[in-house]
Design a protein around this motif. Structure first.
Motif, mmCIF file in Angstrom:
data_model
loop_
_atom_site.group_PDB
_atom_site.id
_atom_site.type_symbol
_atom_site.label_atom_id
_atom_site.label_comp_id
_atom_site.label_asym_id
_atom_site.label_seq_id
_atom_site.Cartn_x
_atom_site.Cartn_y
_atom_site.Cartn_z
ATOM 1 N N ILE A 207 -0.787 1.529 -6.474
ATOM 2 C CA ILE A 207 -0.352 0.399 -6.575
ATOM 3 C C ILE A 207 0.890 0.031 -5.682
ATOM 4 N N VAL A 208 0.841 -0.841 -4.835
ATOM 5 C CA VAL A 208 2.291 -1.261 -4.496
ATOM 6 C C VAL A 208 2.558 -2.702 -4.526
ATOM 7 N N THR A 209 3.861 -3.108 -4.074
ATOM 8 C CA THR A 209 3.989 -4.527 -4.285
ATOM 9 C C THR A 209 3.990 -5.417 -2.835
ATOM 10 N N SER A 210 3.594 -4.685 -1.853
ATOM 11 C CA SER A 210 3.806 -5.432 -0.585
ATOM 12 C C SER A 210 2.482 -4.988 0.284
ATOM 13 N N PHE A 211 2.354 -5.998 1.170
ATOM 14 C CA PHE A 211 1.160 -5.707 2.077
ATOM 15 C C PHE A 211 1.452 -4.541 2.961
ATOM 16 N N THR A 212 2.926 -4.488 3.769
ATOM 17 C CA THR A 212 3.323 -3.499 4.748
ATOM 18 C C THR A 212 3.294 -2.137 4.088
ATOM 19 N N THR A 213 3.772 -2.066 2.539
ATOM 20 C CA THR A 213 3.637 -0.846 1.956
ATOM 21 C C THR A 213 2.111 -0.346 2.050
ATOM 22 N N GLN A 214 1.383 -1.094 1.594
ATOM 23 C CA GLN A 214 -0.182 -0.636 1.332
ATOM 24 C C GLN A 214 -0.671 -0.260 2.629
ATOM 25 N N LYS A 215 -0.129 -0.885 3.898
ATOM 26 C CA LYS A 215 -0.673 -0.365 4.993
ATOM 27 C C LYS A 215 -0.127 1.010 5.398
ATOM 28 N N GLU A 216 1.347 0.928 5.107
ATOM 29 C CA GLU A 216 1.814 2.454 5.383
ATOM 30 C C GLU A 216 1.386 3.722 4.573
ATOM 31 N N PHE A 217 0.907 3.306 3.183
ATOM 32 C CA PHE A 217 0.413 4.340 2.290
ATOM 33 C C PHE A 217 -0.898 4.594 2.482
ATOM 34 N N SER A 218 -1.667 3.624 3.169
ATOM 35 C CA SER A 218 -3.297 3.974 3.362
ATOM 36 C C SER A 218 -3.234 4.934 4.624
ATOM 37 N N ALA A 219 -2.408 4.859 5.594
ATOM 38 C CA ALA A 219 -2.343 5.918 6.578
ATOM 39 C C ALA A 219 -2.081 7.307 6.173
ATOM 40 N N LYS A 220 -1.599 7.327 4.930
ATOM 41 C CA LYS A 220 -1.190 8.597 4.262
ATOM 42 C C LYS A 220 -2.009 9.142 3.359
ATOM 43 N N THR A 221 -2.999 8.397 2.785
ATOM 44 C CA THR A 221 -3.975 8.937 1.837
ATOM 45 C C THR A 221 -5.269 8.386 1.999
ATOM 46 N N ASN A 222 -6.462 8.899 1.430
ATOM 47 C CA ASN A 222 -7.777 8.547 1.414
ATOM 48 C C ASN A 222 -8.018 7.596 -0.271
ATOM 49 N N ARG A 223 -6.910 7.780 -0.834
ATOM 50 C CA ARG A 223 -7.245 6.995 -2.160
ATOM 51 C C ARG A 223 -6.894 5.439 -2.099
ATOM 52 N N PRO A 224 -7.459 4.889 -3.035
ATOM 53 C CA PRO A 224 -7.449 3.381 -2.940
ATOM 54 C C PRO A 224 -5.818 2.938 -3.168
ATOM 55 N N VAL A 225 -5.358 2.136 -2.322
ATOM 56 C CA VAL A 225 -4.243 1.489 -2.292
ATOM 57 C C VAL A 225 -4.166 0.043 -2.608
ATOM 58 N N ILE A 226 -3.700 -0.618 -3.413
ATOM 59 C CA ILE A 226 -3.894 -1.823 -3.823
ATOM 60 C C ILE A 226 -2.415 -2.644 -4.164
ATOM 61 N N THR A 227 -2.585 -3.578 -3.510
ATOM 62 C CA THR A 227 -1.283 -4.443 -3.696
ATOM 63 C C THR A 227 -1.428 -5.417 -4.606
ATOM 64 N N ILE A 228 -0.377 -5.270 -5.699
ATOM 65 C CA ILE A 228 0.159 -6.205 -6.869
ATOM 66 C C ILE A 228 1.246 -6.936 -6.802
ATOM 67 N N THR A 229 1.729 -7.869 -6.203
ATOM 68 C CA THR A 229 2.768 -8.297 -6.201
ATOM 69 C C THR A 229 3.695 -8.565 -7.272
ATOM 70 N N ASN A 230 4.862 -8.560 -7.218
ATOM 71 C CA ASN A 230 5.793 -9.192 -8.534
ATOM 72 C C ASN A 230 5.516 -10.779 -8.648
ATOM 73 N N GLY A 231 5.982 -11.338 -9.648
ATOM 74 C CA GLY A 231 5.428 -12.652 -10.003
ATOM 75 C C GLY A 231 6.649 -13.251 -10.748
ATOM 76 N N PHE A 232 6.084 -14.501 -11.278
ATOM 77 C CA PHE A 232 7.152 -15.225 -12.340
ATOM 78 C C PHE A 232 6.428 -15.342 -13.784
ATOM 79 N N ASP A 233 7.042 -15.569 -14.763
ATOM 80 C CA ASP A 233 6.415 -16.025 -16.018
ATOM 81 C C ASP A 233 6.867 -17.358 -16.519
ATOM 82 N N GLY A 234 6.165 -17.933 -17.416
ATOM 83 C CA GLY A 234 6.435 -19.083 -17.972
ATOM 84 C C GLY A 234 6.009 -20.185 -17.222
#
Length: 431
Positions: A207-234
């Motif tokens: 799991i990563v927090t950004s789209f660029t990191t997802q693209k970077e890691f997807s090129a390094k592994t065949n495991r699922p790489v999923i983007t779940i960003t940070n967020g806000f509460d309240g």
């Protein structure tokens, strides 16, 4: 029965700073999705920032287990407590301004402690957690980094017990901005790359927090790489908030040396010189740790009378500054390797319903979030004219009491919605 999930982390209340919020909020909402989170954290950590107010946000129902950790920072403080704490919090001065001691501490940090200074927690944690996982019948382990040494705990637990393992990267590993500042030898550079590769290839899900990191890691592994960003509460702030009387531009969070936006200081300085009404009304607010170089530049650009440095402020008070500020300032290092950094504060800024003045690298992932939420696009570091035009636009709207933002929905970035995405991943990973 709820699905038990063990979360291995380093930053946990009373730690302050942005590294705490992601998993503190996930833990808060996971039980609503049929997940029982169990937190594993260090018993005696060396946190660069402390925020006791965050202890009140830990759900009373969550089980938190702790185990002692040995960290070399205590020994390093014998040489220089101030410089050690500065480096450990991520504030690294430009090389030409580093003292011999700073260079030595960085070299030791980079080459004696691979992947990082928390590496000594791996072996005792694996030994301790093996028994705990078997006793509690835990199916899934999540590790979150940085520090990325914690992923080695997940790796070894998977190898020993065959548990499902999810590796959460709040920041990249070998392409993080400060990595090149650690004066790594070629041997240790290769060691980092090898460890990163092993983690990415053996984790069941990444799991990563950004789209660029997802693209970077997807090129390094065949495991699922999923983007779940940070967020806000309240709740999103209403329109009836009392704003600052001054034309405040507020930056919240650490302002590192390499993040120093000199073009912005020049624009603000020039506006103070050419517009008397701007100089009278303008106030820059710096809330969080700020590098000496930033403060030196503010003095050099004759902005001393127009800024206030608050230092670190408790998380419980930050919202008051955000919602009352006229403009919120978001800055990222001007580098290709920082394109995939989406600061957690962006989502808190969105919640505050104030204009966001964002300055960052070309092709910055933040641009996609700003576009989706109908906010002003970010500006590049070299765009003097664009910055000047944007700030004058904000200032003129401030003078006419019309400095507002479009009311686009940001519900997709609420922590509960993001937790539902995480829960979906967890429910699909039964062993």
């Amino acid at each position: 029965m709820p699905k038990k999930v063990l979360i291995v982390l380093y930053y946990w209340p009373p730690a302050g700073g942005p590294g705490v919020q992601r998993w503190l909020k996930f833990v808060k909402y996971l039980p609503e999705f049929g997940i029982e989170p169990i937190v594993y954290a260090p018993q005696n950590p060396n946190y660069p920032m402390i925020d006791e107010s965050l202890l009140d946000e830990i759900p009373s129902s969550v089980q938190v287990i702790k185990h002692p950790i040995f960290e070399p920072y205590a020994a390093a403080k014998l040489f220089s407590k101030a410089k050690t704490e500065t480096i450990s919090s991520g504030i690294i001065r430009k090389e030409k301004k580093q003292s011999s001691l700073e260079k030595t501490l960085l070299y030791i940090r980079g080459n004696f402690f691979v992947p990082d200074a928390r590496k000594f927690w791996v072996k005792p944690s694996v030994k301790f957690l093996k028994e705990f996982i078997i006793k509690e019948a835990i199916e899934t382990v999540i590790t979150t980094g940085p520090p990325h040494s914690l992923h080695l705990i997940g790796l070894q637990l998977k190898q020993a017990l065959g548990v499902c393992w999810i590796a959460d990267f709040r920041d990249p590993w070998t392409t993080i901005g400060y990595h090149q500042e650690l004066k790594l030898t070629q041997k240790n550079t290769e060691k980092h790359l090898a460890l990163e590769k092993q983690v990415l290839q053996e984790a069941d899900t990444v799991i990563v927090t950004s789209f660029t990191t997802q693209k970077e890691f997807s090129a390094k592994t065949n495991r699922p790489v999923i983007t779940i960003t940070n967020g806000f509460d309240g709740e999103v702030e209403s329109e009836n908030v009392q704003l600052d009387e001054k034309f405040t531009i507020s930056h919240i969070g650490s302002l590192l040396s390499k993040r120093n936006p000199e073009v912005l200081w020049k624009v603000l300085s020039d506006l103070c010189i050419t517009h008397a009404d701007f100089k009278k009304a303008f106030q820059l607010q710096l809330i969080g740790k700020v590098s000496e170089e930033v403060l030196e530049d503010l003095k050099a650009y004759d902005l001393v009378d127009n800024y206030t440095y608050f230092g670190y402020v408790k998380y419980s008070l930050i919202n008051d500054y955000q919602k009352s500020s006229q403009v919120l300032l978001l800055i990222e290092i001007d580098s290709e390797i920082t394109q995939g950094i989406i600061p957690g504060k962006l989502f808190e800024y969105l919640k505050s319903n104030r204009p966001i003045l964002a300055i960052g690298p070309e092709n910055w992932d933040v641009g996609a979030v700003l576009k989706k939420t109908q906010r002003d696009p970010f500006l590049l570091h070299e765009d003097y004219e664009g910055l000047k035009e944007r700030i004058l636009n904000y200032f003129n709207r401030y003078l006419s009491h019309q400095l507002e933002v479009k009311k686009a929905s940001i519900a997709a970035y609420h922590r509960k919605e993001l937790t539902s995405q995480l829960a979906s991943v967890l429910h699909k990973t039964r062993t």
